[in-house]
Design a protein around this motif. Structure first.
Motif, PDB file in Angstrom:
ATOM      1  N   LEU A 486      48.297  29.143  38.402  1.00 62.11           N
ATOM      2  CA  LEU A 486      49.069  30.350  38.084  1.00 62.11           C
ATOM      3  C   LEU A 486      49.034  31.338  39.242  1.00 62.11           C
ATOM      4  N   GLY A 489      51.275  30.559  41.994  1.00 60.13           N
ATOM      5  CA  GLY A 489      52.700  30.628  41.688  1.00 60.13           C
ATOM      6  C   GLY A 489      53.294  29.319  41.233  1.00 60.13           C
ATOM      7  N   PRO A 491      53.500  27.687  37.799  1.00 60.48           N
ATOM      8  CA  PRO A 491      53.247  27.621  36.357  1.00 60.48           C
ATOM      9  C   PRO A 491      53.463  26.225  35.775  1.00 60.48           C
ATOM     10  N   SER A 518      51.551  30.564  31.043  1.00 55.88           N
ATOM     11  CA  SER A 518      52.364  29.616  31.822  1.00 55.88           C
ATOM     12  C   SER A 518      53.749  29.463  31.204  1.00 55.88           C
ATOM     13  N   ALA A 521      55.876  32.426  31.901  1.00 56.24           N
ATOM     14  CA  ALA A 521      56.366  32.417  33.285  1.00 56.24           C
ATOM     15  C   ALA A 521      57.508  31.427  33.464  1.00 56.24           C
ATOM     16  N   ASP A 523      59.729  30.983  31.238  1.00 53.83           N
ATOM     17  CA  ASP A 523      60.795  31.492  30.366  1.00 53.83           C
ATOM     18  C   ASP A 523      60.900  30.695  29.062  1.00 53.83           C
TER      19      ASP A 523
END
Length: 641
Positions: A486, A489, A491, A518, A521, A523
């Motif tokens: 995480l 960057g 996820p 996660s 991140a 969506d």
């Protein structure tokens, strides 16, 4: 044990001197031979009192007979009247200064009376008169050993082994002396000579060699010798106990139980077998069985320090620290010079909260043995707990000088470096620990965490990967690597690790929390809601999961995700559990979502004040809190971008 065996071996030659070591002079009176022969027969039949009376009569018939006085002394030795025996041998020597057996017998009496120096001198004179007399060498070896002349003692044992008609027994005595001195190679050689020399080597010789081999780590050789001992004497209890000890140390716990059980079938009250059985159950994890058997061992032989020490170890494991300390105290009373006992009691005292007494024990251990690395480590840990980090580092460093391959020492020192904020040195120590620890993953995961906090994400990922290869079924390492992914960057990789973690451990709350972060991140807010909910259910005390879920339900842009009522209930519970600036800010957002802007404004103002009161509050967080406050004052809810 060695001295007791020597006494038995030396006593029989002394009795033999009564009847055959010197020719009898012509009888001075009609009754001399009568009384003398009666005395010899009584001694041979184990009736020293009757022998004494007979020899008194023989001396009365011929006061000038050196043999009669010698034999009177022999009877007195058998009666353990050593001062009187010495006087009788004095008289025999004064009558016949060249009477070697009288010198030898007086040496025995003096040694048994505690006069080791006098005994050594008499054995030496006996050997001048009887140069090939093996028992005199054996006796002098015992006296020299008691006087601290270990080299001289070993030399005499070796000479006795060469000369003795029972060479096997003499070699066995030499072996036991070498073993007591720590000369394992010499002891094995001597036991081997004993076995080869003896016509029919007794089980004790094989068991003796087995014990030395086991002490040197040769488990297969030891087991072979114990097997031979039991072939020689299937009822030799000590061989079963020794076999059990070797099997237990080698990890063959079930076979060890069988060996100890066989010993107890022959001798139900054998404390050594009970102790071994208890220790084996301890290693198998059945601490109840362990305490039962060790308790019996202590009841049978309460003054054996090894029994007290073994039971204390189990009591410590079941958190009965006071009782453990009491058992170790008894072991110390019985063996006050053993430094390791003070270290063990110190641990129990420390766990029981008596830190001053624990420190005193560690320092006592170091006064007895300044090279006791465990005492330095434990004293360092105690100092570390008291906040004396620099002193703890000194102790840890001293311990590692003494034991440079001790992984635990490096782990402890690394933690102290971390406490001082020196992650670089901590990582160096974790690396050294990893080099010494074999398959122990602790150095790897702790180094990974230190690298993560230092910003070395690639290094942290590598270390977690190594830990996972060693322990693929450990969910915690997956979750910790997910945290690094995480931060890096990624996820997607984070979600993979967190998903695997919760599959291994379904109620792993922090893994569910990480999986929710996660998914958010990526969506996937609907998945995040489920993940955060599972985290709260798995661990109601994990307030971060509750606040993240409340925030998501109160501020997410998609109305299908938001749930104001649930968000408010969660936020209020979060404040009850941890009244922080963050929990108050979440509560303000939930109130705004429910249209209660006056209260939302008050809560946000309170959150902002709590944040500002912190030492060096982050400027970006202060700005975000201020911006939200303007929204709530304007009667607008907050929507997370």
């Amino acid at each position: 044990m060695l001295k007791r065996i020597l006494f038995l071996l030396l006593f029989f030659p002394l009795l033999a001197a009564v009847s055959s070591c010197r020719s009898l002079p012509p009888p001075a009176g009609e009754g001399f031979n009568h009384w003398h022969d009666r005395g010899v027969e009584a001694l041979e039949r184990g009736r020293p009192g009757d022998a004494y009376q007979a020899f008194v009569q023989a001396v009365a018939v011929d006061p000038q007979s050196a043999v009669a006085h010698n034999n009177l002394g022999a009877a007195l030795v058998a009666m353990k009247r050593y001062p009187g025996a010495v006087e009788a041998f004095d008289r025999a020597i004064s009558l016949d200064p060249g009477y070697g057996m009288a010198w030898f017998n007086r040496a025995n009496a003096r040694r048994l009376a505690g006069d080791q120096a006098g005994a050594e001198a008499d054995y030496s004179r006996a050997l001048e008169l009887m140069p090939g007399h093996a028992p005199a060498y054996t006796g002098r070896a015992a006296a020299r050993d008691a006087l601290g002349n270990r080299d001289g003692a070993l030399s005499d044992f070796a000479r006795a082994a060469e000369l003795s008609p029972d060479g096997g027994r003499a070699w066995a005595l030499l072996a036991s002396a070498r073993a007591a001195r720590g000369d394992r190679g010499g002891a094995v050689d001597a036991y081997t000579r004993a076995i080869e020399t003896a016509k029919d080597a007794p089980a004790e010789f094989y068991a003796g060699r087995a014990g030395v081999l086991a002490g040197g780590g040769d488990h297969s050789g030891a087991l072979a010798d114990y097997a031979r001992a039991l072939e020689t004497n299937s009822r030799y209890t000590a061989a079963y106990v020794g076999r059990g000890d070797v099997l237990r140390r080698a990890g063959g716990l079930s076979d060890a139980l069988a060996a100890y059980t066989a010993a107890l079938a022959l001798e139900p009250n054998n404390a050594a077998a009970l102790r071994g059985l208890g220790l084996t159950w301890m290693e198998k994890g059945d601490l109840g069985q362990a305490l039962e058997h060790l308790g019996r061992a202590v009841e049978l032989v309460p003054d054996a320090p090894e029994n007290r020490e073994a039971r204390a170890s189990v009591l410590f494991q079941v958190d009965r620290f006071q009782e453990a300390a009491q058992d170790w105290a008894e072991a110390i009373r019985l063996d006050p010079g053993r430094d390791t006992l003070y270290v063990s009691r110190g641990l129990a005292l420390a766990r029981g909260g008596d830190l001053d007494a624990a420190l005193a024990d560690y320092e006592k251990a170091l006064s007895l043995n300044p090279r006791n690395s465990a005492a330095f480590l434990n004293r360092g840990s105690l100092r570390f707990e008291e906040g004396r980090t620099d002193e703890a580092l000194e102790d840890y460093s001293r311990a590692l000088e003494l034991s440079p391959k001790d992984a635990e020492g490096y782990l402890l020192r690394a933690a102290a470096w971390e406490e001082k904020g020196d992650l670089g040195r901590a990582i160096v120590d974790y690396t050294r620990a990893a080099e010494c620890a074999g398959k122990d993953v602790r150095p790897l995961v702790r180094r990974a965490d230190a690298k993560f906090r230092r910003g070395d994400l690639s290094g942290a990922l590598d270390d977690y990967a190594s830990a996972i290869r060693l322990e693929p079924g450990q969910s915690q390492w997956r979750a910790q690597r997910g945290r690094v992914w995480l931060s890096a960057g990624n996820p997607v990789r984070a979600a993979e690790d967190y998903s695997r973690a919760v599959k291994i451990t379904p109620r792993f709350a922090r893994a569910h929390l990480g999986l929710g972060i996660s998914h958010l991140a990526l969506d996937h807010p609907e998945r995040a809601v489920k993940d955060f909910s599972r985290a709260v259910s798995a661990d109601p005390d994990l307030n971060e999961a509750r606040t993240r879920l409340a925030w998501l339900l109160a501020t997410y842009q998609d109305a299908e995700i938001r749930d104001g009522a649930r968000a408010l209930a969660l936020a209020e519970e979060a404040v009850k559990k941890e009244d922080t600036a963050e929990s108050r800010a979440v509560l303000a957002a939930a109130l705004a979502e429910n249209g209660d802007y006056p209260r939302a404004t008050r809560e946000q103002e309170r959150a902002l004040a709590m944040l500002a009161a912190q030492p060096a509050p982050p400027a970006d967080t202060l700005a975000a809190y201020t911006r939200r406050l303007r929204f709530f004052r304007a009667g607008q809810p907050w929507r997370e971008e």
